[in-house]
Enzyme design. Structure first.
Site, PDB file in Angstrom:
ATOM      1  N   PHE A  53       8.781   4.396  -8.642  1.00  0.00           N
ATOM      2  CA  PHE A  53       8.104   4.058  -7.398  1.00  0.00           C
ATOM      3  C   PHE A  53       6.755   4.786  -7.297  1.00  0.00           C
ATOM      4  CE2 PHE A  53       7.860   4.088  -2.652  1.00  0.00           C
ATOM      5  CZ  PHE A  53       7.690   2.723  -2.528  1.00  0.00           C
ATOM      6  N   SER A  82       7.712  11.743  13.071  1.00  0.00           N
ATOM      7  CA  SER A  82       7.934  10.298  13.206  1.00  0.00           C
ATOM      8  C   SER A  82       8.700   9.848  11.966  1.00  0.00           C
ATOM      9  CB  SER A  82       6.615   9.542  13.376  1.00  0.00           C
ATOM     10  OG  SER A  82       5.709   9.868  12.344  1.00  0.00           O
ATOM     11  N   ASP A 122       0.178  -6.037  -0.161  1.00  0.00           N
ATOM     12  CA  ASP A 122      -0.066  -6.443  -1.551  1.00  0.00           C
ATOM     13  C   ASP A 122       0.411  -7.870  -1.704  1.00  0.00           C
ATOM     14  OD1 ASP A 122      -1.018  -3.944  -2.746  1.00  0.00           O
ATOM     15  OD2 ASP A 122       0.965  -3.191  -2.160  1.00  0.00           O
ATOM     16  N   GLU A 151      10.160   6.509   9.362  1.00  0.00           N
ATOM     17  CA  GLU A 151       9.963   5.124   8.922  1.00  0.00           C
ATOM     18  C   GLU A 151      11.273   4.538   8.411  1.00  0.00           C
ATOM     19  OE1 GLU A 151       6.363   4.306   6.654  1.00  0.00           O
ATOM     20  OE2 GLU A 151       7.592   3.218   5.212  1.00  0.00           O
ATOM     21  N   HIS A 186       5.466  12.373   8.906  1.00  0.00           N
ATOM     22  CA  HIS A 186       6.041  11.027   9.006  1.00  0.00           C
ATOM     23  C   HIS A 186       7.004  10.863   7.828  1.00  0.00           C
ATOM     24  CE1 HIS A 186       6.049   6.742  10.164  1.00  0.00           C
ATOM     25  NE2 HIS A 186       6.030   6.464   8.877  1.00  0.00           N
TER      26      HIS A 186
END
Ligand code: FAD
Length: 278
Positions: free
Chosen positions: A209, A8, A101, A10, A259
């Site tokens: 990140f 999958s 968040d 994103e 993913h």
């Protein structure tokens, strides 16, 4: 569309026309992977709520099953219900349910749904079994959790509230994932926990990140990346080898899928998948 694969993907909602074209181009290039679905992120504080819905309909038009991410922090139940109803009307039947968040400096309160568990519970109350619900999992612990055990307790709670499967935060150490899955299963919870895979294409950005989201970049990877400096080709080549090996280990050890965080870029994902035995 070809038969579905364990992969999958994103994407994030594009902010302008050029980014939109780039996302569409990447998505078209990745059709050959026959992903089981593509998910579209949701901006903190709802800043890309429309962007998520737009990207979902673009992906549906391209022939993908699309799953919007939905975060609840700072929202009312009424607002979440309206989003869910809109997706249902558009034929979407899978969502990624998150707390999200709070954006700093926006003066947004916590809202009516405080944790992802509350959102999952609300989706079940409001929409019954219409949506397949994915939730987030943190093999290396969520950065705000007080301990790995309470974080696991909270994960199990949100599954029991009605989640069908989970996608993990990215990690570069397969043992962190395997240990997490063992600990979840020891609690009698047996939903698919799909590893989230972050391609390595940059150095400074990846470290920044990872620091923010609590993903550990092992010392040996950091040292190798530092050595490559601005040599993007060398970083990509090294990154592909490292992430490909991680993916193969995960699949060989029974991960139910992969993913990919595509960052709206097809090349790095294709390069990784090309070398995998799935
Ligand atoms: P939760 O599961 O609610 O957990 C958050 C924290 O609260 C954890 O530390 C947990 O231990 C703790 N907690 C949970 N329940 C309780 C309780 N009852 N009492 C006390 N503490 C509790 N962010 C976005 O803004 N948009 C996105 O599209 C997006 N997509 C993501 C996709 C994936 C696969 C992942 C892994 C993350 C994504 N995120 C996204 C980031 C995510 O929103 C943040 O990590 C956020 O801080 C936590 O969201 P959650 O759904 O995991 O929260």
């Amino acid at each position: 569309m070809q038969a579905s694969s364990p992969i999958s993907l994103e994407f994030f909602p594009p902010r302008d026309n050029a980014a939109r074209e780039r996302m569409i181009r990447s998505a078209k290039e990745l059709i050959c992977l026959a992903p089981s679905y593509v998910s579209i992120t949701f901006g903190a504080g709802g800043s890309t709520r429309e962007g998520t819905a737009d990207a979902v309909s673009i992906m549906q038009r391209l022939g993908f099953e699309a799953a919007p991410h939905l975060s609840c922090i700072g929202s009312t139940k009424q607002a979440v219900a309206a989003i869910l109803d809109g997706y249902k009307a558009a034929g979407v039947n899978r969502v990624v349910a998150l707390r999200g968040d709070l954006p700093s400096g926006m003066g947004v309160g916590h809202g009516e749904l405080h944790y992802a568990r509350d959102l999952v519970q609300f989706i079940r109350e409001h929409s019954g079994d219409w949506f397949r619900i994915e939730v987030a999992a943190y093999p290396e612990m969520h950065p705000q959790a007080s301990s790995a055990t309470t974080d696991l307790d909270h994960f199990v709670d949100k599954v029991k509230a009605g989640a069908d499967s989970a996608i993990t935060q990215y990690f570069f150490n397969a043992d962190a994932y395997l240990d997490f899955v063992d600990r979840v299963q020891a609690r009698g919870v047996d939903i698919p926990i799909v590893p989230g895979i972050m391609p390595i294409t940059t150095h400074a950005q990846l470290l920044r990140f990872s620091e923010m989201c609590g993903a550990e970049v092992p010392r040996w990877i950091r040292l190798r990346l530092a050595e490559y400096g601005d040599d993007r080709v060398a970083i990509r080549q090294f990154g592909t080898e490292v992430v490909q090996r991680l993916c193969q280990t995960l699949l060989d050890k029974g991960a139910p899928g992969l993913h990919f965080y595509t960052l709206n870029n097809a090349d790095s994902v294709q390069a990784i998948v090309r070398g995998l035995t799935i």
